[in-house]
Motif scaffolding. Structure first.
Motif, PDB file in Angstrom:
ATOM      1  N   PRO A  22      13.566  31.450   9.134  1.00 14.80           N
ATOM      2  CA  PRO A  22      13.724  30.377   8.311  1.00 14.80           C
ATOM      3  C   PRO A  22      14.975  30.492   7.789  1.00 14.80           C
ATOM      4  CG  PRO A  22      12.402  31.999   7.181  1.00 14.80           C
ATOM      5  CD  PRO A  22      12.596  32.572   8.520  1.00 14.80           C
ATOM      6  N   VAL A  23      15.893  29.423   7.700  1.00 10.33           N
ATOM      7  CA  VAL A  23      17.063  29.122   7.242  1.00 10.33           C
ATOM      8  C   VAL A  23      16.990  28.549   5.738  1.00 10.33           C
ATOM      9  CG1 VAL A  23      19.242  28.148   7.519  1.00 10.33           C
ATOM     10  CG2 VAL A  23      18.194  29.223   9.360  1.00 10.33           C
ATOM     11  N   GLY A  24      16.098  27.656   5.617  1.00 10.58           N
ATOM     12  CA  GLY A  24      16.089  26.952   4.319  1.00 10.58           C
ATOM     13  C   GLY A  24      16.611  25.452   4.650  1.00 10.58           C
ATOM     14  N   SER A  25      16.173  24.596   3.725  1.00  6.69           N
ATOM     15  CA  SER A  25      16.141  23.096   3.725  1.00  6.69           C
ATOM     16  C   SER A  25      17.393  22.672   2.690  1.00  6.69           C
ATOM     17  CB  SER A  25      15.241  21.965   3.982  1.00  6.69           C
ATOM     18  OG  SER A  25      14.382  22.621   2.749  1.00  6.69           O
ATOM     19  N   GLY A  26      17.941  21.664   2.826  1.00 13.69           N
ATOM     20  CA  GLY A  26      19.053  21.129   1.983  1.00 13.69           C
ATOM     21  C   GLY A  26      20.180  21.924   1.791  1.00 13.69           C
ATOM     22  N   THR A  27      20.193  22.303   0.654  1.00 12.36           N
ATOM     23  CA  THR A  27      21.504  23.188   0.312  1.00 12.36           C
ATOM     24  C   THR A  27      20.810  24.755   1.025  1.00 12.36           C
ATOM     25  OG1 THR A  27      20.608  23.819  -2.008  1.00 12.36           O
ATOM     26  CG2 THR A  27      22.321  22.269  -1.628  1.00 12.36           C
ATOM     27  N   ARG A  28      21.563  25.459   1.353  1.00 11.67           N
ATOM     28  CA  ARG A  28      21.386  26.704   2.066  1.00 11.67           C
ATOM     29  C   ARG A  28      20.850  27.912   1.171  1.00 11.67           C
ATOM     30  NH1 ARG A  28      22.588  29.432   7.063  1.00 11.67           N
ATOM     31  NH2 ARG A  28      22.656  31.588   6.786  1.00 11.67           N
ATOM     32  N   ASP A  29      19.775  28.267   1.420  1.00 13.78           N
ATOM     33  CA  ASP A  29      19.412  29.302   0.326  1.00 13.78           C
ATOM     34  C   ASP A  29      19.866  30.523   0.834  1.00 13.78           C
ATOM     35  OD1 ASP A  29      17.866  31.182  -1.030  1.00 13.78           O
ATOM     36  OD2 ASP A  29      15.883  30.549  -0.391  1.00 13.78           O
ATOM     37  N   PRO A  30      20.567  31.178   0.232  1.00 12.20           N
ATOM     38  CA  PRO A  30      21.311  32.624   0.487  1.00 12.20           C
ATOM     39  C   PRO A  30      20.478  33.707   1.020  1.00 12.20           C
ATOM     40  CG  PRO A  30      21.798  32.253  -1.766  1.00 12.20           C
ATOM     41  CD  PRO A  30      21.049  30.929  -1.275  1.00 12.20           C
ATOM     42  N   ASP A  31      19.150  33.831   0.155  1.00  7.43           N
ATOM     43  CA  ASP A  31      18.346  34.655   0.842  1.00  7.43           C
ATOM     44  C   ASP A  31      17.605  34.416   2.062  1.00  7.43           C
ATOM     45  OD1 ASP A  31      18.587  36.004  -1.848  1.00  7.43           O
ATOM     46  OD2 ASP A  31      16.907  34.889  -2.868  1.00  7.43           O
ATOM     47  N   LEU A  32      17.352  33.343   2.445  1.00  4.65           N
ATOM     48  CA  LEU A  32      16.750  33.106   3.588  1.00  4.65           C
ATOM     49  C   LEU A  32      17.914  33.308   4.630  1.00  4.65           C
ATOM     50  CD1 LEU A  32      14.663  29.933   3.054  1.00  4.65           C
ATOM     51  CD2 LEU A  32      13.848  32.135   3.462  1.00  4.65           C
ATOM     52  N   GLY A  33      19.100  33.035   4.446  1.00  7.19           N
ATOM     53  CA  GLY A  33      20.142  33.384   5.253  1.00  7.19           C
ATOM     54  C   GLY A  33      20.344  34.817   5.413  1.00  7.19           C
ATOM     55  N   ARG A  34      20.167  35.646   4.515  1.00  6.99           N
ATOM     56  CA  ARG A  34      20.495  37.053   4.520  1.00  6.99           C
ATOM     57  C   ARG A  34      19.236  37.506   5.216  1.00  6.99           C
ATOM     58  NH1 ARG A  34      22.473  36.930  -0.879  1.00  6.99           N
ATOM     59  NH2 ARG A  34      20.404  37.085  -1.819  1.00  6.99           N
ATOM     60  N   PHE A  35      17.830  37.059   5.369  1.00  9.15           N
ATOM     61  CA  PHE A  35      16.906  37.556   6.000  1.00  9.15           C
ATOM     62  C   PHE A  35      16.914  37.449   7.343  1.00  9.15           C
ATOM     63  CE2 PHE A  35      12.988  36.358   8.249  1.00  9.15           C
ATOM     64  CZ  PHE A  35      12.196  37.593   8.184  1.00  9.15           C
TER      65      PHE A  35
END
Length: 130
Positions: A22-35
């Protein structure tokens, strides 16, 4: 041959897991990007063994907890934590699981078994055992 089969399966699994993370929706969630960025291959050479694995996060405690909460979801089970009434948003402390690593294992597992079996047969034929 067997090491090449293991290496190919692990790298294919890393690419598949990153594509499903998962990357997240809307404004990018930095925790999901780090995952997603934390998914990596790990190889170990032991006596009479070559081990390859797909790791979901670095070995730090916080990264492992975050990866587990994404993979299996979480639900707040602490003491009496009450939400203020009259607010539209209620933080229930629950997240739905996104089983990225389990799906990857389900998809890559049968392919890996076939690859290793073919590599063992090829090595046995080359050594004159078959």
């Amino acid at each position: 041959y067997i090491g090449d089969a293991i290496r190919k399966s692990v790298y294919e699994g890393v690419a598949l897991a990153k594509s499903m993370a998962p990357v997240g929706s809307g404004t990018r969630d930095p925790d999901l990007g780090r995952f997603k960025d934390g998914i990596h291959a790990k190889f170990e050479v032991e006596e009479h063994a070559f081990v390859g694995s797909i790791e979901a996060a670095p070995a730090t405690r916080d990264a492992q907890v975050k990866a587990m909460s994404i993979e299996f979801g979480r639900q707040y089970k602490g003491g009496k934590r009450r939400q203020p009434k009259g607010t539209d948003f209620r933080d229930t402390g629950r997240t739905e699981p996104v089983p990225v690593m389990r799906r990857t294992q389900t998809i890559i597992g049968p392919k890996h078994v076939g690859r290793v079996r073919r590599a063992m047969n090829k090595a046995a034929k080359e050594a004159g055992l078959k």
